[in-house]
Design an enzyme around this catalytic site. Sequence first.
Site, short mmCIF file in Angstrom:
data_model
loop_
_atom_site.label_atom_id
_atom_site.label_comp_id
_atom_site.label_asym_id
_atom_site.label_seq_id
_atom_site.Cartn_x
_atom_site.Cartn_y
_atom_site.Cartn_z
NE ARG A 19 -4.40 -1.31 10.10
CZ ARG A 19 -3.31 -0.81 9.49
NH1 ARG A 19 -3.35 0.36 8.91
NH2 ARG A 19 -2.20 -1.51 9.46
NE ARG A 70 2.03 -4.69 11.43
CZ ARG A 70 3.24 -4.55 10.89
NH1 ARG A 70 4.32 -5.02 11.52
NH2 ARG A 70 3.39 -3.95 9.74
CE LYS A 123 -1.92 -1.19 3.92
NZ LYS A 123 -1.21 -2.46 4.18
NE ARG A 145 6.11 0.10 10.45
CZ ARG A 145 4.96 -0.16 9.82
NH1 ARG A 145 4.77 0.26 8.59
NH2 ARG A 145 4.02 -0.84 10.43
NE ARG A 201 7.23 -2.17 6.32
CZ ARG A 201 5.91 -2.17 6.40
NH1 ARG A 201 5.16 -1.75 5.38
NH2 ARG A 201 5.31 -2.61 7.48
#
Length: 215
Positions: free
Chosen positions: A88, A172, A13, A161, A127
């Site tokens: 969400r 998640r 996203k 992160r 990431r």
Amino acid sequence: MNIILLGPPGAGKGTQAQRLVEHHGMRQLSTGDMLRAAVKAGTPVGLEAKAVMERGELVSDEIVSKLIDAELTAMGDSVGAIFDGYPRTEAQAHSLDEILAGHGRSLDYVIELEVDEDALVERITGRFTCAACGEGYHDVFKQPRVPGVCDKCGSTEFKRRPDDNEDTVRTRMAEYRAKTAPILPVYEARGIVRRVDGMADIAEVTGAIEAILAG
Ligand code: ADP
Ligand code: ADP
Ligand code: ZN
């Protein structure tokens, strides 16, 4: 144009939102980015959100909807909006309708990035982002052209992160399945859901989204 990018953590996203911002002058509204900024600044919202985010659970609907409303107010009503990581929950989807109406906006498309769950852990654990401009990268799938130097701004500082670890990712993903995926039928009933193969190369995914936006 107002679009939602929907998909589980790691679906792409943020990556796609950044491309649309560059190509179309739209604005990315990422509640994750807003919350991380609040945590960093130590605001009351940040203090409340920090531990929840570290566990991979969802921050309260009220907090994120207020952030979105404030951002829309600040950006003016003529700029296109890409909602990334919001809504969400069903309550957030409902709030978004009201917030958009208050700004004279309405949703054009909900673009669902379809990805294999097995790929997500690898995407998330690899990431990283530029610490200066926020450009997104991946250890395997999207390394900077010159190692250690941001393609976009030349910075040599990158960050990862704290919630991008395998344990948190599982939580998640479970949150996504339980609370976020169920909002799709609401948008399907309106005929605005479009699906894109999120397992394709980054550029191909961008092309597929742009084809949808071009009608
Ligand atoms: P999200 O915002 O949905 O959580 P990101 O856009 O941050 O996901 O993407 C997660 C990671 O996967 C990033 O490191 C990104 O560079 C990488 N990535 C994004 N899209 C693709 C893709 N189509 N193929 C391979 N890797 C991708
Ligand atoms: P990802 O795209 O990798 O799932 P985000 O950056 O969108 O991650 O979100 C990171 C964390 O911030 C989430 O795990 C959650 O704790 C919080 N968060 C972000 N957006 C929302 C939202 N719309 N509602 C509730 N919590 C959110
Ligand atoms: Zn950079």
